[in-house]
Design an enzyme around this catalytic site. Structure first.
Site, PDB file in Angstrom:
ATOM      1  N   ASP A  47       0.832  -1.211   0.000  1.00 18.71           N
ATOM      2  CA  ASP A  47       0.000   0.000   0.000  1.00 18.71           C
ATOM      3  C   ASP A  47       0.865   1.260   0.000  1.00 18.71           C
ATOM      4  O   ASP A  47       1.794   1.388   0.803  1.00 18.71           O
ATOM      5  CB  ASP A  47      -0.905  -0.025   1.243  1.00 18.71           C
ATOM      6  CG  ASP A  47      -2.122   0.871   1.105  1.00 18.71           C
ATOM      7  OD1 ASP A  47      -1.973   2.031   0.693  1.00 18.71           O
ATOM      8  OD2 ASP A  47      -3.226   0.396   1.423  1.00 18.71           O
ATOM      9  N   THR A  75      -7.305   3.915  -1.404  1.00 19.73           N
ATOM     10  CA  THR A  75      -6.982   2.507  -1.156  1.00 19.73           C
ATOM     11  C   THR A  75      -8.080   1.539  -1.587  1.00 19.73           C
ATOM     12  O   THR A  75      -7.824   0.610  -2.362  1.00 19.73           O
ATOM     13  CB  THR A  75      -6.665   2.323   0.338  1.00 19.73           C
ATOM     14  OG1 THR A  75      -5.514   3.109   0.643  1.00 19.73           O
ATOM     15  CG2 THR A  75      -6.392   0.865   0.670  1.00 19.73           C
ATOM     16  N   ASN A  90     -13.304   5.533  -0.154  1.00 24.50           N
ATOM     17  CA  ASN A  90     -13.095   4.835   1.121  1.00 24.50           C
ATOM     18  C   ASN A  90     -14.266   5.070   2.072  1.00 24.50           C
ATOM     19  O   ASN A  90     -14.467   4.315   3.025  1.00 24.50           O
ATOM     20  CB  ASN A  90     -11.812   5.337   1.796  1.00 24.50           C
ATOM     21  CG  ASN A  90     -10.554   4.815   1.126  1.00 24.50           C
ATOM     22  OD1 ASN A  90     -10.589   3.862   0.345  1.00 24.50           O
ATOM     23  ND2 ASN A  90      -9.426   5.442   1.435  1.00 24.50           N
ATOM     24  N   TYR A 125      -9.082  -8.837   8.453  1.00 20.20           N
ATOM     25  CA  TYR A 125      -7.967  -7.905   8.467  1.00 20.20           C
ATOM     26  C   TYR A 125      -7.609  -7.489   9.891  1.00 20.20           C
ATOM     27  O   TYR A 125      -8.483  -7.159  10.693  1.00 20.20           O
ATOM     28  CB  TYR A 125      -8.277  -6.657   7.638  1.00 20.20           C
ATOM     29  CG  TYR A 125      -7.091  -5.746   7.603  1.00 20.20           C
ATOM     30  CD1 TYR A 125      -5.921  -6.165   6.980  1.00 20.20           C
ATOM     31  CD2 TYR A 125      -7.098  -4.532   8.236  1.00 20.20           C
ATOM     32  CE1 TYR A 125      -4.798  -5.379   6.972  1.00 20.20           C
ATOM     33  CE2 TYR A 125      -5.979  -3.720   8.231  1.00 20.20           C
ATOM     34  CZ  TYR A 125      -4.832  -4.155   7.598  1.00 20.20           C
ATOM     35  OH  TYR A 125      -3.717  -3.363   7.609  1.00 20.20           O
ATOM     36  N   ASP A 173       2.482   2.651   3.472  1.00 18.64           N
ATOM     37  CA  ASP A 173       1.463   3.708   3.376  1.00 18.64           C
ATOM     38  C   ASP A 173       1.357   4.481   4.688  1.00 18.64           C
ATOM     39  O   ASP A 173       1.310   5.711   4.701  1.00 18.64           O
ATOM     40  CB  ASP A 173       0.109   3.074   3.036  1.00 18.64           C
ATOM     41  CG  ASP A 173      -0.989   4.120   2.894  1.00 18.64           C
ATOM     42  OD1 ASP A 173      -0.989   4.853   1.890  1.00 18.64           O
ATOM     43  OD2 ASP A 173      -1.836   4.208   3.807  1.00 18.64           O
ATOM     44  N   HIS A 186       2.137   8.484   5.085  1.00 19.29           N
ATOM     45  CA  HIS A 186       1.212   9.489   5.617  1.00 19.29           C
ATOM     46  C   HIS A 186       1.845  10.232   6.794  1.00 19.29           C
ATOM     47  O   HIS A 186       1.751  11.451   6.902  1.00 19.29           O
ATOM     48  CB  HIS A 186      -0.082   8.824   6.105  1.00 19.29           C
ATOM     49  CG  HIS A 186      -1.036   8.475   5.013  1.00 19.29           C
ATOM     50  ND1 HIS A 186      -1.616   9.428   4.204  1.00 19.29           N
ATOM     51  CD2 HIS A 186      -1.529   7.280   4.598  1.00 19.29           C
ATOM     52  CE1 HIS A 186      -2.427   8.830   3.343  1.00 19.29           C
ATOM     53  NE2 HIS A 186      -2.391   7.527   3.554  1.00 19.29           N
ATOM     54  N   ASP A 242      -1.408   0.376  -4.696  1.00 21.43           N
ATOM     55  CA  ASP A 242      -2.718   0.910  -5.075  1.00 21.43           C
ATOM     56  C   ASP A 242      -2.634   2.355  -5.554  1.00 21.43           C
ATOM     57  O   ASP A 242      -3.491   2.828  -6.285  1.00 21.43           O
ATOM     58  CB  ASP A 242      -3.702   0.774  -3.899  1.00 21.43           C
ATOM     59  CG  ASP A 242      -3.124   1.261  -2.571  1.00 21.43           C
ATOM     60  OD1 ASP A 242      -1.905   1.546  -2.483  1.00 21.43           O
ATOM     61  OD2 ASP A 242      -3.898   1.351  -1.595  1.00 21.43           O
ATOM     62  N   HIS A 243      -1.605   3.067  -5.129  1.00 24.17           N
ATOM     63  CA  HIS A 243      -1.415   4.492  -5.452  1.00 24.17           C
ATOM     64  C   HIS A 243      -0.059   4.885  -4.902  1.00 24.17           C
ATOM     65  O   HIS A 243       0.555   4.110  -4.149  1.00 24.17           O
ATOM     66  CB  HIS A 243      -2.508   5.349  -4.793  1.00 24.17           C
ATOM     67  CG  HIS A 243      -2.661   5.036  -3.332  1.00 24.17           C
ATOM     68  ND1 HIS A 243      -1.708   5.375  -2.394  1.00 24.17           N
ATOM     69  CD2 HIS A 243      -3.604   4.338  -2.658  1.00 24.17           C
ATOM     70  CE1 HIS A 243      -2.084   4.923  -1.207  1.00 24.17           C
ATOM     71  NE2 HIS A 243      -3.223   4.274  -1.332  1.00 24.17           N
ATOM     72  N   HIS A 280      -2.613  10.877  -0.525  1.00 26.42           N
ATOM     73  CA  HIS A 280      -2.954  10.410  -1.866  1.00 26.42           C
ATOM     74  C   HIS A 280      -4.444  10.596  -2.044  1.00 26.42           C
ATOM     75  O   HIS A 280      -5.180  10.726  -1.066  1.00 26.42           O
ATOM     76  CB  HIS A 280      -2.534   8.945  -2.056  1.00 26.42           C
ATOM     77  CG  HIS A 280      -3.081   8.032  -0.998  1.00 26.42           C
ATOM     78  ND1 HIS A 280      -4.319   7.445  -1.108  1.00 26.42           N
ATOM     79  CD2 HIS A 280      -2.595   7.652   0.206  1.00 26.42           C
ATOM     80  CE1 HIS A 280      -4.549   6.716  -0.018  1.00 26.42           C
ATOM     81  NE2 HIS A 280      -3.526   6.838   0.799  1.00 26.42           N
TER      82      HIS A 280
HETATM   83 ZN   LIG Z   1      -3.660   2.749  -0.089  1.00 26.43          ZN
END
Ligand SMILES: [Zn+2]
Length: 445
Positions: free
Chosen positions: A65, A100, A121, A195, A231, A235, A276-277, A382
């Site tokens: 991610d 995401t 999201n 998860y 990810d 951030h 994903d980005h 993102h």
């Molecule tokens: Zn993501």
């Protein structure tokens, strides 16, 4: 070996979030995979000849991610860089919005978010008044518009296993009966896990390798593996910070453990490693307070950040249009119907009526902040224009089906699902937004 008990314990722990989200309190439906390890694997000697017959290649889809493709050039990724050098690599274009959940669902369906229904999201649907989809939502209602690859594979008789992937905990195609606690019908991967961020990267890799220790007939043919930590660091610290690079290095080592585990088992594999980005640098001085432009008495802000969406309150549509549909420094706004065609976004009923997109320039991104504290401590974000260089996503493919040392021009991430279908020998999907064409030159038969 303490890893497997730790994994089992971690899977039962309701920990903090990583997509990020708080897991609902449903236990895993399938038991964690842990058949007896093969003697060859534990002797530390790669002895593929001890395992007959030669296994069919497994297809493993790995998501890191928020991994920018240029992280490979920072000198901390020996394993990923070796896989790229020995296979196929590219800087991939994510779908809009570069978030995401929309992009993970695109990667396994081959459809853009506007068509697969996970348009954000966080989202709302008029059919479910008062309800908000978040990254913890596993009600199939929200997910049923597009069939994910593991469902297609399971229906074709191929066992699948997911070591986390957004949507892989959903009983896809099912319907939740409010009168009963569990869904009616629906298909999940043969093996899946609820998860939980507390499951370490090492445990995730160990679980995948365990699945592949099974006898050939019970071994999954399609596996997903998801890593969140790059990810999270991006951030918190921004894409150039040493602490983010430390996370990149840690995930690189985890990918290395996966490759080593496969080699020890003699398990042939096509690895498709994606993100994903990307991640853009942000700063506290590049913020726009959107509630000072559209007051809360005129519209609800559904999402904020690199882009913001607005749902006008009854009778306030014209006031919202007047406030938003004019030039603004560092952001552009549209009615959903008028979004630039290249975003392929805005027809889905779940997209709110107005969308504003912040600029992601040479200095980094702007943030459309709901209020003074919204994302104020973050240094990376993102969700920008999916064609922004900062939003480019990782793509590495390595294995017997791929040529070595090939670099592809940028392609859309809608092409990944058609590639995976091809690798698995599934029929090409009908009406998908992507195509296997960008990979024809580098696929070996
Ligand atoms: Zn993501």
């Amino acid at each position: 070996m303490t890893l497997r008990p730790l994994l089992a314990a971690a899977l039962l722990t309701l920990g903090a979030c990583a997509y990020p989200y708080t897991p609902p309190s449903l236990p895993p439906v399938t038991a964690p995979a842990s058949p007896a390890p093969s003697p060859a694997a534990h002797a530390g000697a790669a002895a593929p000849t001890a395992r007959a017959p030669v296994p069919t290649p497994v297809t493993i889809l790995v998501s890191i991610d928020g991994f920018r493709p240029d992280y490979l050039a920072r000198g901390v990724t020996p394993r990923l860089s070796a896989l790229a050098a020995g296979g196929v690599s590219a800087a991939m274009r994510p779908s809009f919005p570069s978030k995401t959940f929309p992009n993970h669902w695109t990667l396994v369906t081959g459809l853009v978010p506007d068509r697969h229904g996970i348009v954000a999201n966080r989202m709302e649907d008029k059919a479910r008044p008062g309800e908000t989809f978040t990254m913890a939502t596993d009600d199939p209602f929200w997910w049923n518009a597009a069939e994910p690859l593991w469902v297609t594979a399971e229906r074709a008789g191929m066992p699948t296993a997911t070591m986390f992937w957004p949507g892989s905990n959903v009983a896809w195609g099912g319907m939740r009966d409010p009168a009963r606690p569990h869904e009616r019908a629906g298909v999940r991967p043969r093996d899946w896990q609820q998860y939980n961020e507390a499951v370490s990267d090492r445990q995730r890799v160990e679980a995948v390798v365990d699945w592949l220790r099974r006898p050939p007939e019970a071994r999954p043919r399609f596996v997903t593996l998801y890593f969140d930590e790059v990810d999270t660091a991006g951030h918190d610290y921004g894409p150039t910070d040493q602490r983010t690079l430390a996370s990149v290095a840690a995930v690189d080592a985890s990918v290395g453990r996966l490759v080593d585990g496969l080699a020890a088992l003699g398990q042939s594999a096509n690895l498709v490693i994606v993100s994903d980005h990307g991640m853009a640098p942000i700063a506290p001085e590049r913020r726009i307070a959107i509630e000072s432009i559209v007051p809360a008495t005129d519209a609800r802000v559904v999402e904020s950040g690199p882009y913001a969406t607005f749902a006008p309150l009854p009778g306030r549509d014209a006031a919202v249009a007047q406030a938003l549909l004019r030039p603004h420094p560092h952001m552009a706004c549209w009615r959903k119907e008028a979004l630039p065609a290249r975003f392929r976004y805005g027809r889905n009923a779940r997209v709110p009526a107005f969308l504003c997109l912040a600029e992601d320039g040479a200095a980094g991104g702007w943030i459309l902040a709901r209020n003074a504290t919204d994302e104020a401590t973050h240094r990376g974000a993102h969700g920008y224009d999916n064609d922004s260089p900062d939003m480019r996503a990782l793509f590495i493919a390595n294995g017997p089906s791929f040529a070595a040392g090939e670099r592809l021009p940028t392609f859309d991430n809608t092409d990944v699902a058609p590639l995976l279908r091809d690798l698995l020998g599934l029929p090409a999907g009908v009406g998908l937004d992507g195509d296997v064409a960008p990979f024809r030159r580098v696929l070996r038969r």
